[in-house]
Scaffold this active site. Sequence first.
Site, PDB file in Angstrom:
ATOM      1  CD  GLN A   1      15.217  -0.314  35.203  1.00  0.00           C
ATOM      2  OE1 GLN A   1      15.427   0.082  34.054  1.00  0.00           O
ATOM      3  NE2 GLN A   1      15.923   0.067  36.240  1.00  0.00           N
TER       4      GLN A   1
ATOM      5  CD  GLU B   1      -1.692  -0.001   9.414  1.00  0.00           C
ATOM      6  OE1 GLU B   1      -2.930   0.118   9.499  1.00  0.00           O
ATOM      7  OE2 GLU B   1      -1.130  -1.049   9.112  1.00  0.00           O
TER       8      GLU B   1
ATOM      9  N   GLY C   1      21.326  -5.578  33.196  1.00  0.00           N
ATOM     10  CA  GLY C   1      22.346  -5.553  32.144  1.00  0.00           C
ATOM     11  C   GLY C   1      22.060  -6.528  31.025  1.00  0.00           C
TER      12      GLY C   1
ATOM     13  CG  PHE D   1      -1.946   0.998   1.349  1.00  0.00           C
ATOM     14  CD1 PHE D   1      -3.013   0.976   0.483  1.00  0.00           C
ATOM     15  CD2 PHE D   1      -1.922   1.967   2.340  1.00  0.00           C
ATOM     16  CE1 PHE D   1      -4.037   1.906   0.586  1.00  0.00           C
ATOM     17  CE2 PHE D   1      -2.940   2.903   2.459  1.00  0.00           C
ATOM     18  CZ  PHE D   1      -4.005   2.869   1.568  1.00  0.00           C
ATOM     19  N   GLY D   2       0.688   2.113  -0.965  1.00  0.00           N
ATOM     20  CA  GLY D   2       1.503   3.320  -1.069  1.00  0.00           C
ATOM     21  C   GLY D   2       0.680   4.561  -0.808  1.00  0.00           C
ATOM     22  CG  LEU D   3      -1.613   7.066   2.728  1.00  0.00           C
ATOM     23  CD1 LEU D   3      -2.506   7.865   1.789  1.00  0.00           C
ATOM     24  CD2 LEU D   3      -2.393   6.550   3.923  1.00  0.00           C
TER      25      LEU D   3
ATOM     26  CD  GLU E   1       1.909  11.916  19.244  1.00  0.00           C
ATOM     27  OE1 GLU E   1       2.521  11.732  20.312  1.00  0.00           O
ATOM     28  OE2 GLU E   1       2.101  11.201  18.218  1.00  0.00           O
TER      29      GLU E   1
END
Length: 380
Positions: free
Chosen positions: A335, A362, A339, A121-123, A366
Site C-alpha cells: 500500500q 506447520e 503501484g 519430513f513426510g507427514l 486456526e
Amino acid sequence: MNLTENQRMIRDLARAFARDKVAPIAAEIDRTAEFPEATVKEMGELGFLGLVVPEEYGGVGADMTSYALVVEELSRVCGSHGITVAAHNSLGCWPIVAFGTEEQKRRFLPPAAAGKSLLSFGLTEAGAGSDAGGTRTVAVKDGDDWVLDGTKMWITNAHYADALIITAKTDPDARGSHGITAFIVPTDTPGFTVEKKENKLGIRASDTAPLTLESVRVPAELQLGELGGGFTYFMRTLDGGRISIAAMALGLAIGAFETARLYAQQREQFGRPIGKFQAIQFMIADMATQIEAARLLTYQACALKDADQPFGQESAMAKLHASETAMFVTDRAIQILGGYGYTTEYPVERFYRDAKLCTIGEGTSEIQRMVIGRTLLRDD
C-alpha cells in the site's frame, strides 16, 4: 534483544550471506521457481544446515535463538532460502537428533550437517493435514523389514532429500492418533517416488512435491523411536518447527518493512516525502509495533526451549502472531509503495506471496488458536 557474542556472530554471518549471495538471485529464482542448489551448498559449508545437529555428529550444536536468527536473516531477503534451512533442520535433522539410535545419528546426521545431503519430513496426506492423526499410509511388518504404502503431500526439499522421516500406521486397528510409527526412508529405496514439483503462489524456489510409496521396504533398524510413538514424535517436532516458521515470518515482515520505510523517506508527493504525511506515519508505526511484538514472542519461545522449559503454547503464539504480522506488514508495504508495490520492481509483492505460507504450514492459524485455547483452558 540482548544477544551473546556467539549469537551476534552467527546473526552477522547469516546477514552478510543473505545480503551478498541470496539477495542478488532472490527475484530470479522466484520467477523461474528454480531450487538454489549453489547457495544451499554454500549454506551447508557455513554450517547453516547443521544448526540443530550436535557437534559430535558434525553439526554446529547451536541454541534455538541462533537457529532462529539465521532463518530470520535469510527470510529478510528470500523466503525460499529461509524455509529450506528451516525444514531441513527442524523437520529433517531434529527428529533424528531427538529420537534416533546412535547408529541412525552416525549414518544420517554428518552428511546432513555438512550440506552433502538434505533431510525432510513426510507427514501430511490428502486426508491428514490439520488432522495429523488421520494418517492413511500404512507399514506392514514382513520379516526384518517394514513395507510402506501410501502418499504424502506438500513435502519440502522433496527432490533434493536423501532421506525423509515418514509417518505410517503400523496398527490398523488403532483409532485416531494411535498406532502411528515414524521411519527414516532413504529416497533411493525401490518404490519411493517423488512426483512433479508443485507450482506455488509463493516461496517458489523452495522445492515442494508429493510422494508415492509403493511397497517400499524399510529395514527394521530404520524405525525411528518406539513402535506407535510417531504421533507424539511429530507433535514435538512441530512444536519446535513452529518457532522456525515464526522466525521466517518475522524476517519477511522486516524485509517488507525496511523497503517500505526507505520508500516513504524518498518518495515525494505534494512537494514532500510521503513519510511526512500522518497516514503513512500511522502505517509505519503499526507495522513496527507488530514486528516488535512478533520478535518478542518468537525469541521468548526460543529462550524457553533453550532452557528446556515447556514452550508449546509459546511457540504456537509466536507462530500465530508472527505469521499474521507478516501478512499485515507485507500488505501495508504494498500500500505504501502504491503501484510500484504491485510490480516485481520491488520485493514487497514477493514477500507478500511468501508470507501466506506462514499462516498455513506447520499448523494453520486456526490450529494454533486451538492449541493455545486448549492449553489455557485445560484443567490443571
